[in-house]
Design a protein around this motif. Sequence first.
Motif, PDB file in Angstrom:
ATOM      1  N   ASP A   2       0.839  -1.213   0.000  1.00 47.96           N
ATOM      2  CA  ASP A   2       0.000   0.000   0.000  1.00 47.96           C
ATOM      3  C   ASP A   2       0.871   1.260   0.000  1.00 47.96           C
ATOM      4  O   ASP A   2       0.606   2.217  -0.729  1.00 47.96           O
TER       5      ASP A   2
ATOM      6  N   ALA B 286       0.913   4.018  -2.977  1.00 47.99           N
ATOM      7  CA  ALA B 286       0.687   5.447  -2.685  1.00 47.99           C
ATOM      8  C   ALA B 286       1.875   6.267  -3.179  1.00 47.99           C
ATOM      9  O   ALA B 286       1.715   7.354  -3.744  1.00 47.99           O
TER      10      ALA B 286
ATOM     11  N   ASP C  79      -6.204   7.861  -2.373  1.00 51.52           N
ATOM     12  CA  ASP C  79      -7.101   7.273  -1.365  1.00 51.52           C
ATOM     13  C   ASP C  79      -6.565   6.003  -0.703  1.00 51.52           C
ATOM     14  O   ASP C  79      -7.325   5.067  -0.455  1.00 51.52           O
TER      15      ASP C  79
ATOM     16  N   VAL D  81      -5.681   4.421   2.436  1.00 51.34           N
ATOM     17  CA  VAL D  81      -5.871   4.678   3.878  1.00 51.34           C
ATOM     18  C   VAL D  81      -5.427   3.445   4.660  1.00 51.34           C
ATOM     19  O   VAL D  81      -5.758   2.323   4.300  1.00 51.34           O
ATOM     20  N   GLN D  82      -4.641   3.663   5.687  1.00 49.85           N
ATOM     21  CA  GLN D  82      -4.192   2.605   6.573  1.00 49.85           C
ATOM     22  C   GLN D  82      -4.288   3.138   8.000  1.00 49.85           C
ATOM     23  O   GLN D  82      -4.485   4.333   8.196  1.00 49.85           O
TER      24      GLN D  82
ATOM     25  N   LYS E  17      -6.236   6.736  11.879  1.00 55.17           N
ATOM     26  CA  LYS E  17      -6.394   6.467  10.435  1.00 55.17           C
ATOM     27  C   LYS E  17      -5.536   7.462   9.654  1.00 55.17           C
ATOM     28  O   LYS E  17      -5.539   8.663   9.948  1.00 55.17           O
TER      29      LYS E  17
ATOM     30  N   LEU F  93      -3.946   8.829   5.804  1.00 55.44           N
ATOM     31  CA  LEU F  93      -3.975   8.843   4.340  1.00 55.44           C
ATOM     32  C   LEU F  93      -2.523   8.853   3.868  1.00 55.44           C
ATOM     33  O   LEU F  93      -1.742   9.728   4.249  1.00 55.44           O
TER      34      LEU F  93
ATOM     35  N   GLY G  72       0.545   8.954   0.969  1.00 52.89           N
ATOM     36  CA  GLY G  72       0.773   9.605  -0.323  1.00 52.89           C
ATOM     37  C   GLY G  72       2.151   9.292  -0.864  1.00 52.89           C
ATOM     38  O   GLY G  72       2.789   8.318  -0.448  1.00 52.89           O
TER      39      GLY G  72
ATOM     40  N   LYS H  70      -2.060  12.857   5.409  1.00 58.09           N
ATOM     41  CA  LYS H  70      -3.086  13.438   6.272  1.00 58.09           C
ATOM     42  C   LYS H  70      -3.423  12.473   7.405  1.00 58.09           C
ATOM     43  O   LYS H  70      -3.557  11.275   7.172  1.00 58.09           O
ATOM     44  N   ASP H  71      -3.554  13.035   8.588  1.00 56.86           N
ATOM     45  CA  ASP H  71      -4.032  12.260   9.707  1.00 56.86           C
ATOM     46  C   ASP H  71      -5.561  12.364   9.665  1.00 56.86           C
ATOM     47  O   ASP H  71      -6.115  13.463   9.809  1.00 56.86           O
ATOM     48  N   LEU H  72      -6.239  11.252   9.459  1.00 54.61           N
ATOM     49  CA  LEU H  72      -7.694  11.307   9.292  1.00 54.61           C
ATOM     50  C   LEU H  72      -8.431  11.225  10.628  1.00 54.61           C
ATOM     51  O   LEU H  72      -9.662  11.220  10.664  1.00 54.61           O
TER      52      LEU H  72
END
Length: 339
Positions: free
Chosen positions: A265, A269, A275, A277-278, A295, A297, A299, A305-307
Motif C-alpha cells: 500500500d 501510494a 485514497d 488509507v491505513q 487512520k 492517508l 501519499g 493526512k491524519d484522518l
Amino acid sequence: NKVFTRNLVRYSYISLKRFSTTSKRNHSVCVIGADGGIGSMLSLLLKLKPDLVTDIRMHDIRESVNGVAMDLSHINRSGTVRGYTGRSQLKKALKGADIVVISGGISKVAVMTRENLFIENASIMEEFARVCAEMCSEALIDIVTNPVNSCVPVFCETMRKLGTFNPTKVIGVTTLDLMRISTFIASMKGLDPRKVTCPVVGGHSLLTMVPLLSQCNPPINFSEDETVELFNKVRIAGEEVVRAKAGNGAAQIAMAYSLAYFIFDQLKAKRGKADVVQCGYVANNAHKTKYFATKLLLGTDGIIKDLGLGKLSSFEQEKIYEAIPIILRDVDTAERFIR
Ligand code: LMR
C-alpha cells in the motif's frame, strides 16, 4: 514463422515497456531482523511482487542471513536480494533504501507481556534510529518491534534529538490488528474476510487496541455481546498465539503477511495511487499522548493526512478513554529511557 516473429516482436516490446516502467520505479526495501521468522517471511512476500519491490536488502545480526538471502535469490522473480550482517554492514544495507522495516529485537515467549520486552528492544531501537538518521533519514520507516507503543517513541525521539525526525515517515505498523479483526468479524457473520475492513486505533497492546466496529465496511450491526467478544478476541490474539506456540515465539506468519500488504500500500501510494488509507501508531498529540494509532492517508512521500478517529460509538469512546492513560505511561517510559 511470420506469426512467431510477430509475437516475438510484440513480446520484446512488452518486456521493454515493462522494463522501462520498472526502471523508473525501482524501490528498495531494507528488512532489519531478516533472519527471524517475520523478516524472512516478509522478504519472501516482497520477492513475489517484483513490480513493486525491485531490491530487497536483508539485514540481521546473525550471519546466517546471508544464506537466507541467497536462498531467496534463487526464486525466479526479477529484482535483487542481498544479505547484510552485523553492525558493520547495517549502514550499507540502509543507504538509499526507500522503505526500512524494523522487525529486529527479541520477541515474546510464554508468560510475558509486550511491555516486558522494552528494556532489551529499546536499546536496539535507539541504535537503529541513530544509523537511520545518518544513512536514510528520507526513507519511510515501518516498525513492528514490540512493545510498539514505546519502541516507536524511542525511535522517533532519538531521531528528533539528532534533528532528522520527520513525523510523516515513521509508522508503528498495526495492520495485523486490522487483519485479525476483519477475519474475526467475517467468521462471526459468515462473510468473505477479504471484503471486510475495520479500523483499529489507539495502540498495539491488550487495553490500548480499539477496533472501531461502528466504522466497519460493509456496515454491520453487532449486539453488545458480539462487540465485547470481538474486542476481547482481537486484544488477546497475540497472547493466544504465544501460548499456542508453547515457548516457540510469537506471531510471525500473519504478522509478515499484514506487513507485506502494508508495504505494498505504501509503495502504491508512493507511485501516486489516491485514497490509500491505513491505520498506524504515529506521533500524534490529538489525545495529549504524543503518540496514537489513528487512520492515515498515505501519499507519495509518507503520511499526507491524519484522518483522526471519525465518529465513535459510546462504547468505542469509553475504550479510547481507557487507552489514553496507558499510552501516556508507555510514551513516558520511552521518554525516560531516552533521557
Ligand atoms: C502480536 O500481536 O501477535 C504481536 O504483537 C506479537 C506479540 O508479542 O503478541
